[in-house]
Design a protein around this motif. Structure first.
Motif, PDB file in Angstrom:
ATOM      1  N   GLN A   1       0.817  -1.211   0.000  1.00  0.00           N
ATOM      2  CA  GLN A   1       0.000   0.000   0.000  1.00  0.00           C
ATOM      3  C   GLN A   1       0.857   1.270   0.000  1.00  0.00           C
ATOM      4  N   PRO A   2       1.941   1.349   0.831  1.00  0.00           N
ATOM      5  CA  PRO A   2       2.775   2.554   0.776  1.00  0.00           C
ATOM      6  C   PRO A   2       3.351   2.806  -0.623  1.00  0.00           C
ATOM      7  N   GLN A   3       3.753   1.734  -1.319  1.00  0.00           N
ATOM      8  CA  GLN A   3       4.292   1.912  -2.671  1.00  0.00           C
ATOM      9  C   GLN A   3       3.236   2.490  -3.603  1.00  0.00           C
ATOM     10  N   TYR A   4       2.028   1.939  -3.538  1.00  0.00           N
ATOM     11  CA  TYR A   4       0.963   2.407  -4.423  1.00  0.00           C
ATOM     12  C   TYR A   4       0.573   3.854  -4.106  1.00  0.00           C
ATOM     13  N   ILE A   5       0.396   4.153  -2.830  1.00  0.00           N
ATOM     14  CA  ILE A   5      -0.038   5.499  -2.433  1.00  0.00           C
ATOM     15  C   ILE A   5       1.028   6.538  -2.766  1.00  0.00           C
ATOM     16  N   CYS A   6       2.293   6.246  -2.432  1.00  0.00           N
ATOM     17  CA  CYS A   6       3.384   7.210  -2.674  1.00  0.00           C
ATOM     18  C   CYS A   6       3.620   7.433  -4.163  1.00  0.00           C
ATOM     19  N   SER A   7       3.631   6.338  -4.940  1.00  0.00           N
ATOM     20  CA  SER A   7       3.859   6.488  -6.380  1.00  0.00           C
ATOM     21  C   SER A   7       2.691   7.219  -7.037  1.00  0.00           C
ATOM     22  N   GLY A   8       1.461   6.895  -6.610  1.00  0.00           N
ATOM     23  CA  GLY A   8       0.295   7.574  -7.160  1.00  0.00           C
ATOM     24  C   GLY A   8       0.285   9.054  -6.817  1.00  0.00           C
ATOM     25  N   LEU A   9       0.639   9.376  -5.580  1.00  0.00           N
ATOM     26  CA  LEU A   9       0.685  10.775  -5.152  1.00  0.00           C
ATOM     27  C   LEU A   9       1.759  11.542  -5.914  1.00  0.00           C
ATOM     28  N   LEU A  10       2.947  10.930  -6.070  1.00  0.00           N
ATOM     29  CA  LEU A  10       4.035  11.579  -6.799  1.00  0.00           C
ATOM     30  C   LEU A  10       3.639  11.827  -8.253  1.00  0.00           C
ATOM     31  N   MET A  11       3.035  10.832  -8.882  1.00  0.00           N
ATOM     32  CA  MET A  11       2.635  10.965 -10.279  1.00  0.00           C
ATOM     33  C   MET A  11       1.559  12.036 -10.445  1.00  0.00           C
ATOM     34  N   PHE A  12       0.566  12.022  -9.565  1.00  0.00           N
ATOM     35  CA  PHE A  12      -0.553  12.954  -9.673  1.00  0.00           C
ATOM     36  C   PHE A  12      -0.110  14.392  -9.422  1.00  0.00           C
ATOM     37  N   VAL A  13       0.659  14.608  -8.354  1.00  0.00           N
ATOM     38  CA  VAL A  13       1.115  15.962  -8.008  1.00  0.00           C
ATOM     39  C   VAL A  13       2.031  16.508  -9.099  1.00  0.00           C
ATOM     40  N   SER A  14       2.957  15.680  -9.586  1.00  0.00           N
ATOM     41  CA  SER A  14       3.868  16.121 -10.646  1.00  0.00           C
ATOM     42  C   SER A  14       3.094  16.474 -11.911  1.00  0.00           C
ATOM     43  N   ALA A  15       2.070  15.682 -12.222  1.00  0.00           N
ATOM     44  CA  ALA A  15       1.245  15.962 -13.401  1.00  0.00           C
ATOM     45  C   ALA A  15       0.474  17.266 -13.228  1.00  0.00           C
ATOM     46  N   GLU A  16       0.024  17.560 -12.003  1.00  0.00           N
ATOM     47  CA  GLU A  16      -0.676  18.815 -11.747  1.00  0.00           C
ATOM     48  C   GLU A  16       0.247  20.020 -11.945  1.00  0.00           C
ATOM     49  N   VAL A  17       1.466  19.925 -11.425  1.00  0.00           N
ATOM     50  CA  VAL A  17       2.451  20.995 -11.630  1.00  0.00           C
ATOM     51  C   VAL A  17       2.724  21.149 -13.116  1.00  0.00           C
ATOM     52  N   LEU A  18       2.906  20.025 -13.783  1.00  0.00           N
ATOM     53  CA  LEU A  18       3.206  20.017 -15.208  1.00  0.00           C
ATOM     54  C   LEU A  18       2.089  20.663 -16.020  1.00  0.00           C
ATOM     55  N   GLU A  19       0.839  20.428 -15.628  1.00  0.00           N
ATOM     56  CA  GLU A  19      -0.292  20.974 -16.382  1.00  0.00           C
ATOM     57  C   GLU A  19      -0.281  22.499 -16.375  1.00  0.00           C
ATOM     58  N   GLY A  20      -0.083  23.094 -15.199  1.00  0.00           N
ATOM     59  CA  GLY A  20      -0.086  24.554 -15.117  1.00  0.00           C
ATOM     60  C   GLY A  20       1.030  25.181 -15.921  1.00  0.00           C
ATOM     61  N   VAL A  21       2.253  24.649 -15.793  1.00  0.00           N
ATOM     62  CA  VAL A  21       3.405  25.201 -16.502  1.00  0.00           C
ATOM     63  C   VAL A  21       3.263  24.965 -18.001  1.00  0.00           C
ATOM     64  N   ASN A  22       2.792  23.782 -18.374  1.00  0.00           N
ATOM     65  CA  ASN A  22       2.636  23.442 -19.782  1.00  0.00           C
ATOM     66  C   ASN A  22       1.648  24.371 -20.476  1.00  0.00           C
ATOM     67  N   LEU A  23       0.509  24.633 -19.839  1.00  0.00           N
ATOM     68  CA  LEU A  23      -0.494  25.504 -20.443  1.00  0.00           C
ATOM     69  C   LEU A  23      -0.040  26.959 -20.452  1.00  0.00           C
ATOM     70  N   SER A  24       0.758  27.344 -19.465  1.00  0.00           N
ATOM     71  CA  SER A  24       1.330  28.690 -19.454  1.00  0.00           C
ATOM     72  C   SER A  24       2.252  28.892 -20.651  1.00  0.00           C
ATOM     73  N   LEU A  25       3.124  27.921 -20.891  1.00  0.00           N
ATOM     74  CA  LEU A  25       4.029  27.993 -22.042  1.00  0.00           C
ATOM     75  C   LEU A  25       3.248  27.905 -23.348  1.00  0.00           C
ATOM     76  N   LEU A  26       2.248  27.053 -23.375  1.00  0.00           N
ATOM     77  CA  LEU A  26       1.454  26.869 -24.583  1.00  0.00           C
ATOM     78  C   LEU A  26       0.784  28.170 -24.997  1.00  0.00           C
ATOM     79  N   SER A  27       0.277  28.924 -24.024  1.00  0.00           N
ATOM     80  CA  SER A  27      -0.382  30.187 -24.343  1.00  0.00           C
ATOM     81  C   SER A  27       0.594  31.214 -24.904  1.00  0.00           C
ATOM     82  N   ARG A  28       1.902  31.069 -24.564  1.00  0.00           N
ATOM     83  CA  ARG A  28       2.902  32.013 -25.060  1.00  0.00           C
ATOM     84  C   ARG A  28       3.420  31.654 -26.448  1.00  0.00           C
TER      85      ARG A  28
END
Length: 700
Positions: free
Chosen positions: A603-630
């Motif tokens: 369970q720790p492996q699943y929760i930690c990996s899922g959290l890392l993937m989800f949070v990183s993707a959220e950060v990536l989405e904001g920066v990606n769309l910011s660059l895309l608009s430019r």
């Protein structure tokens, strides 16, 4: 629609005319280079060297004038400082008021200087993109790589100025002190001791906004608002407040945000129970992928017709959306008693056909005044994030089972019934309070119907008439001003919004395509994580529906805190492209950590990996769309086939493919589902990282 060159010229101050970037001359030079290379009369190396030298000279002209004006401004502020020192020994209200107005006047001069830098920075970005497009060479990559960090380069002075910040600080501090002097509330604390109480002055506020635009400095609201990809003008013009007020209606904006929230709740409320529902209808648990993804399949099409519909009305598409979603959810709930997986899937398809996110985004873009548009964009994203968290959480609470006549209400059907009632209430609220916004006379953005595809293609490329410049002309500064506006005048149609998916696709540069690939990757990875969570956790850990709901809700609740951290701090320390690449690598790490290879899956492996993937993707989405608009063409900021629609289609397609992957992988059995679905995520993530490295310097 005014051409960029003309818009650039309109924003220029007449007395500083000779010190701006000569965008028109450089545009014509690029056109000339393209023709010479095509005819074989010019070597590409010579073109690169010649244009680089020309660009260096333009930047040097800008920077030297900037330094001169900074010096004059600093000198005047220093003299005002001497007067301020004298007043402190003999304070007089009249003199304090006069001095404060003098400081404000200097603030207006500083604002002019900041606008000067902004105009030149935008002009430089535009001409670099135009060179890459016309010559077919990654000149931006070469130029930024060789100039950005070179000790003799002045490129950074335009994009990352230093001296102006000190002038802003001096003006702010002195105006703050003068305010205290006039109010007779002198204290021993300075403005530096009261960071939570900054100076509220219209001039300083305007200066700070200009500095933030110029340096891409951001805060939480700005960063969050960028997720909506509501594109702003590169050189914003003064707005007509009267028209803005006629269009804007607070309750209508609230209804659009409520629609966004409810739709995201509707999307994710079934995730914790979709596998159980599928099994109760005689299907495999992995059919949940198709059940969840059916909504996204329909959204691929609904995004287009809702975007087109919003050209004429906002009220009617929202009414249609509410009715279709009510019907879709009722069908989803009734599928249990009808014992039909097809009714279940058809209900989810109906829900997807009711996706009005294109209307919600378009309303904010067109009808919300520019001064609060960023807050409205942040509200749009916050409503989406809140809905994403509330959906699974609500499913976890609906753990009751009863019957009324022959209709069953249980954890599988209650999400459908609850959402059907919610959309019925929303439809009533919409009907009673929505106000159709004021519309100006519609501009016909489409080419005349008699034009052929060949003519449209020619308009896309622009006119291709010969233009020969002599070598003497290249060095003659006076000749730069003698070109007429013929190129700026033609052709009007080639500057209009894209009229089809094909014409929009032709406007995509390699860097835009990479940004859309990244968006596809992060949405694919997130959908795999979320959609298969119930099946995976039941198989490996025997989690209940409530436990899955809590896990998914916790993931959704990370969205706002993560964006606060990135928007307020990280994005002001690192460049967007640096955060982009780092986030992609962290998503990759999360994917690799998610695999079940040798050791027992915990369970720790699943929760930690899922959290890392989800949070990183959220950060990536904001920066990606910011660059895309430019990096996106201004032609994609308007019309039906706009940048927001393209990003929505890329993300929706990613969800469709991800949900289909889950169902197809399920044929091998649940035991191999996790690794089988992670392999495509791994491949797409690695591909996006390589593509990002390839276009890294174009994201400047």
């Amino acid at each position: 629609m005014v051409a960029f060159g003309k818009k650039l010229k309109e924003r220029q101050l007449q007395e500083w005319q000779g010190y701006y970037i000569n965008y028109k001359l450089m545009k014509k030079r690029v056109k000339n280079y393209a023709q010479q290379i095509q005819l074989g009369t010019q070597d590409r190396r010579h073109v690169l060297k010649d244009f680089s030298r020309m660009l260096d000279n333009q930047i040097e002209k800008i920077v030297l004038f900037l330094l001169e004006q900074q010096g004059l401004l600093a000198s005047r502020i220093e003299k005002l400082g001497e007067q301020h020192e004298a007043i402190q020994h003999d304070p007089q209200i009249i003199k304090i008021s006069e001095l404060r107005e003098a400081y404000r006047a200097e603030g207006q001069e500083l604002l002019k200087l900041l606008n000067f830098v902004e105009i030149n920075a935008v002009g430089l970005r535009k001409i670099l993109k135009k060179f890459d497009k016309r010559i077919g060479y990654r000149f931006t990559d070469y130029y930024v790589k060789t100039r950005a960090n070179h000790p003799y380069s002045q490129l950074q002075q335009v994009f990352k100025h230093v001296g102006l910040g000190a002038v802003v600080g001096a003006l702010s501090r002195n105006l703050h002190d003068l305010q205290e002097d006039q109010d007779s509330q002198r204290s021993y604390l300075s403005i530096y001791d009261q960071p939570t109480l900054p100076l509220q002055d219209p001039v300083i506020d305007s200066i700070r906004a200009a500095v933030d635009r110029l340096t891409n400095s951001t805060n939480f609201l700005n960063f969050l608002g960028q997720h909506a990809l509501i594109m702003q003008e590169e050189l914003p013009a003064p707005v007509d407040e009267q028209i803005d007020n006629q269009r804007y209606h607070f309750m209508s904006l609230t209804l659009n945000l409520a629609n966004t929230f409810l739709y995201m709740v509707n999307t994710y409320i079934i995730v914790p129970t979709a596998d159980d529902y599928s099994m109760s209808l005689g299907a495999a648990p992995t059919v949940c992928g198709i059940v969840i993804g059916a909504m996204a399949v329909a959204q691929v099409f609904s995004s287009v017709y809702f975007s087109a519909w919003s050209n004429k009305s906002y009220f009617r598409p929202l009414v249609f959306s509410s009715i279709v979603l009510f019907i879709g959810n009722a069908m989803y709930a009734l599928a249990y008693d009808l014992n039909s997986i097809w009714i279940l899937l058809l209900g989810r398809l109906f829900c997807g056909f009711g996706s009005a996110r294109a209307v919600n985004r378009r309303y904010i873009s067109d009808c919300v005044p520019s001064k609060i548009r960023m807050q409205a964009s942040a509200g749009f994203v916050s409503a989406s994030a809140l809905g994403m968290a509330c959906g699974p959480a609500l499913a976890g609470l609906l753990q009751i089972d009863f019957k009324i006549y022959k209709i069953t209400f249980n954890p599988d059907t209650l999400p459908g019934w609850v959402m059907a009632i919610a959309w019925l209430i929303y439809l009533t609220w919409l009907w009673l309070t929505f106000k159709e916004p004021f519309r100006e006379t519609e501009e016909n953005h489409a080419p005349p119907p008699h034009q052929s595809d060949a003519e449209n293609s020619a308009l896309e490329k622009g006119l291709k008439q010969p233009l020969i410049l002599s070598s003497e002309d290249k060095e003659d500064e006076d000749a730069e001003q003698d070109y007429d506006d013929s190129e700026e005048e033609a052709p009007v149609e080639s500057r209009l919004p894209a009229t089809s998916i094909q014409s929009a696709y032709r406007l995509l540069t390699p860097s835009i395509k990479v940004q859309l690939l990244i968006y596809f990757m992060l949405k694919y990875s997130m959908e795999i994580l979320l959609s298969e969570s119930s099946v995976i956790t039941t198989y490996y850990f025997n989690w209940s529906t409530s436990q899955v709901s809590v896990f998914l809700a916790c993931l959704g609740l990370t969205v706002l805190p993560v964006n606060i951290m990135v928007g307020s701090y990280i994005s002001n320390i690192f460049e967007d492209r640096q955060i982009l690449l780092a986030s992609e690598i962290m998503v990759l790490v999360g994917i690799l950590f998610s695999f079940h290879i040798i050791f027992p899956y915990s369970q720790p492996q699943y929760i930690c990996s899922g959290l890392l993937m989800f949070v990183s993707a959220e950060v990536l989405e904001g920066v990606n769309l910011s660059l895309l608009s430019r990096v996106m063409s201004s032609r994609l900021s308007r019309g039906t086939y706009n940048g927001g629609l393209l990003s929505t289609e890329a993300g929706t397609l990613a969800r469709v493919v991800a949900d289909a992957t889950i169902t197809l992988a399920g044929y091998k059995g649940v035991s191999g589902l996790l690794n089988t679905t992670l392999v495509p995520s791994l491949f797409i993530c690695i591909t996006s990282i390589i593509a990002t490295c390839y276009t890294y310097n174009a994201l400047y």
